[in-house]
Design an enzyme around this catalytic site. Structure first.
Site, PDB file in Angstrom:
ATOM      1  N   SER A  51       0.850  -1.194   0.000  1.00  0.00           N
ATOM      2  CA  SER A  51       0.000   0.000   0.000  1.00  0.00           C
ATOM      3  C   SER A  51       0.878   1.233   0.000  1.00  0.00           C
ATOM      4  O   SER A  51       2.007   1.203   0.514  1.00  0.00           O
ATOM      5  CB  SER A  51      -0.902   0.007   1.239  1.00  0.00           C
ATOM      6  OG  SER A  51      -1.554   1.258   1.399  1.00  0.00           O
ATOM      7  N   TYR A  68      -2.295  -0.636  10.217  1.00  0.00           N
ATOM      8  CA  TYR A  68      -2.377  -0.914   8.780  1.00  0.00           C
ATOM      9  C   TYR A  68      -1.068  -0.539   8.082  1.00  0.00           C
ATOM     10  O   TYR A  68      -0.525  -1.322   7.294  1.00  0.00           O
ATOM     11  CB  TYR A  68      -3.542  -0.150   8.174  1.00  0.00           C
ATOM     12  CG  TYR A  68      -3.758  -0.434   6.709  1.00  0.00           C
ATOM     13  CD1 TYR A  68      -4.444  -1.568   6.305  1.00  0.00           C
ATOM     14  CD2 TYR A  68      -3.279   0.432   5.728  1.00  0.00           C
ATOM     15  CE1 TYR A  68      -4.652  -1.845   4.955  1.00  0.00           C
ATOM     16  CE2 TYR A  68      -3.481   0.169   4.381  1.00  0.00           C
ATOM     17  CZ  TYR A  68      -4.166  -0.969   4.006  1.00  0.00           C
ATOM     18  OH  TYR A  68      -4.351  -1.234   2.665  1.00  0.00           O
TER      19      TYR A  68
END
Length: 250
Positions: free
Chosen positions: A135, A148
């Site tokens: 990501s 995350y």
């Protein structure tokens, strides 16, 4: 011409996170280009019309990797592993309790390491490929994404590490780092969080949200023979968000 360039006829692939978003788009693309796909998700009932072999599995469970490997072994040599499964819901560190930490790290990082370890013996040598889902949040600091971002930063480093470790065996390991892509996980934030929308969409030079199929195309390229000398790379599919620093543009 495109289908010929990235043909997967006669190739076997395992894709996790199969139900929706990037995982589903990747499965549809690979099957459309001739691959035999083993699709993995917590509940694969939504894949009833997809011509894929399916395995329902909670990747956080200790037994999951072995069950998936047994199913994959029925296909023969494995050509491609796509680790797409992931969860969001991250918060600031002060609000990150152990349950949230374990859930996010368990699915986004630990399960990827464990499944990859289990499937490595099945990957074709030479010629096998692994594509992980990283990501943009794993590449920069961003407030409110503690667990995350840590999990995705771990994926990026795992990708680099494995590329060095299994490269000599002819197995390539790369990752895609999506920016703001319209999926079930991001739709709510895009629709209801003005700060997120401002930071991600207005901070993207192309000034739009990406589509899952655009990420799937890059995954397919990285898993294909056309990327035979691409190894250890984290490829951003983000409309230029990282390149611009994610700064708001009027």
């Amino acid at each position: 011409m495109e289908a010929v360039l990235h043909s997967f006829h006669g190739r076997n692939a395992v894709v996790t996170g199969a139900n929706s978003g990037i995982g589903r788009a990747t499965i549809d693309l690979l099957i459309g280009r001739g691959a035999c796909v083993l699709a993995v998700d917590l509940d694969v009932s939504q894949l009833g019309g997809v011509p894929a072999i399916t395995v329902s599995a909670d990747l956080s469970e200790d037994s999951a990797p072995k069950r998936i490997a047994e199913a994959a072994g029925e296909l023969g040599d494995l050509d491609l592993l796509v680790n797409c499964a992931g969860v969001g819901g991250s918060k600031r560190i002060a609000e990150t309790d152990d349950a949230l930490l374990d859930r996010i790290l368990g699915i986004n990082l630990r399960s990827v390491i464990r499944l990859t370890r289990e499937l490595l013996p099945l990957l074709r040598r030479p010629g096998g490929a692994i594509v992980n889902l990283a990501s943009v949040y794993g590449e920069v600091g961003r407030v409110g994404t503690t667990a995350y971002a840590a999990s995705k930063g771990g994926i990026s480093q795992l990708t680099r590490q494995l590329s060095a470790e299994v490269g000599p065996e002819g197995i390539r390991v790369n990752a895609v780092a999506p920016g703001c892509i319209l999926t079930a996980m991001t739709r709510t934030k895009i629709d209801n969080d003005p700060e997120y929308r401002r930071a991600m969409i207005a901070g993207t030079p192309l000034r739009r949200v990406g589509d899952s199929t655009e990420v799937a195309e890059v995954i397919a390229f990285l898993g294909s023979d056309q990327a035979s000398f691409v190894n250890g790379q984290i490829v951003a599919v983000d409309g230029g968000w990282l390149a611009s620093g994610g700064h708001f543009q009027e």
